[in-house]
Design a protein around this motif. Structure first.
Motif, PDB file in Angstrom:
ATOM      1  N   LEU A  92      49.134  38.768  35.473  1.00  0.00           N
ATOM      2  CA  LEU A  92      48.971  39.982  36.167  1.00  0.00           C
ATOM      3  C   LEU A  92      47.152  40.563  36.435  1.00  0.00           C
ATOM      4  N   ILE A  93      46.610  40.205  35.223  1.00  0.00           N
ATOM      5  CA  ILE A  93      45.173  40.550  35.343  1.00  0.00           C
ATOM      6  C   ILE A  93      44.572  39.523  36.412  1.00  0.00           C
ATOM      7  N   ILE A  94      44.916  38.132  36.363  1.00  0.00           N
ATOM      8  CA  ILE A  94      44.346  37.249  37.397  1.00  0.00           C
ATOM      9  C   ILE A  94      44.575  37.843  38.770  1.00  0.00           C
ATOM     10  N   LEU A  95      46.051  38.287  39.015  1.00  0.00           N
ATOM     11  CA  LEU A  95      46.302  38.624  40.279  1.00  0.00           C
ATOM     12  C   LEU A  95      45.561  40.028  40.843  1.00  0.00           C
ATOM     13  N   PHE A  96      45.640  40.956  39.725  1.00  0.00           N
ATOM     14  CA  PHE A  96      44.744  42.108  39.992  1.00  0.00           C
ATOM     15  C   PHE A  96      43.244  41.736  40.368  1.00  0.00           C
ATOM     16  N   ALA A  97      42.627  40.896  39.612  1.00  0.00           N
ATOM     17  CA  ALA A  97      41.311  40.612  39.708  1.00  0.00           C
ATOM     18  C   ALA A  97      41.198  39.934  41.167  1.00  0.00           C
ATOM     19  N   PHE A  98      41.945  39.094  41.608  1.00  0.00           N
ATOM     20  CA  PHE A  98      42.075  38.534  42.958  1.00  0.00           C
ATOM     21  C   PHE A  98      41.656  39.832  43.893  1.00  0.00           C
TER      22      PHE A  98
END
Length: 195
Positions: A92-98
């Motif tokens: 989720l952090i990687i998706l939000f960071a994207f």
């Protein structure tokens, strides 16, 4: 800056906002992931020519080009973190960071373009000589010079029509006019340059 802010905003949204299940993972564990993402972003943006200076406002085409590059960056980030068996980063952090990376990059680029547009020098080129034509072409092809050609004039007689629209005058005349000093004094708000 955009990538770091994107990860920080993603971390805050996922870990500290209270919208998702609570976790005690410190932000410092994500520094290696941020470094990897920055490195991949630099390489892919360089290859995609996102670091080239462009004229005008940030366009929809550039936004989608930026998004495609970030899709590649974060796909590689996900693949690399999957292959390296270590700390399991929050997807989720990687998706939000994207998502935040795209938004922040678009915002900062748009802001930068608007500020550059305000600082651009508006140029008059006096002289339809080969030198004048080459200068106009060079200015149009090199946006990092921060010049915009307002008009190309055949002689100083046309200057009164365009003087209010410019702040720099390039003189590309074959012969120096006899009244040049008089013209410079009359249009003291203009910067004259002889080429």
């Amino acid at each position: 800056v955009a990538v770091f802010l994107a990860f920080y905003a993603a971390y805050f949204l996922r870990i500290q906002s209270g919208l998702f299940s609570h976790s005690q993972v410190p932000f410092s564990l994500y520094f290696q992931l941020i470094f990897l993402t920055l490195l991949l972003t630099i390489i892919i943006f360089f290859h995609g020519q996102h670091y080239r200076q462009k004229r005008g406002f940030f366009s929809q085409h550039e936004f989608f080009s930026l998004a495609r590059s970030y899709i590649l960056v974060f796909t590689l980030v996900m693949a690399i973190t999957f292959l390296i068996k270590g700390f399991i980063f929050s997807r989720l952090i990687i998706l939000f960071a994207f998502l935040f990376s795209i938004l922040f990059s678009a915002f900062f680029r748009s802001l930068y373009r608007r500020s550059v547009k305000r600082l651009q020098q508006r140029v008059l080129i006096v002289g339809n000589t080969l030198t004048g034509q080459r200068l106009a072409k060079k200015i149009r092809q090199t946006p990092e010079l921060a010049y915009t050609v307002v008009a190309t004039l055949s002689s100083l007689k046309d200057l009164p029509k365009y003087a209010a629209q410019a702040n720099v005058v390039f003189l590309a005349l074959e012969q120096r006019p006899t009244n040049l000093l008089e013209v410079i004094e009359r249009y003291e708000h203009l910067t004259f340059k002889i080429v």
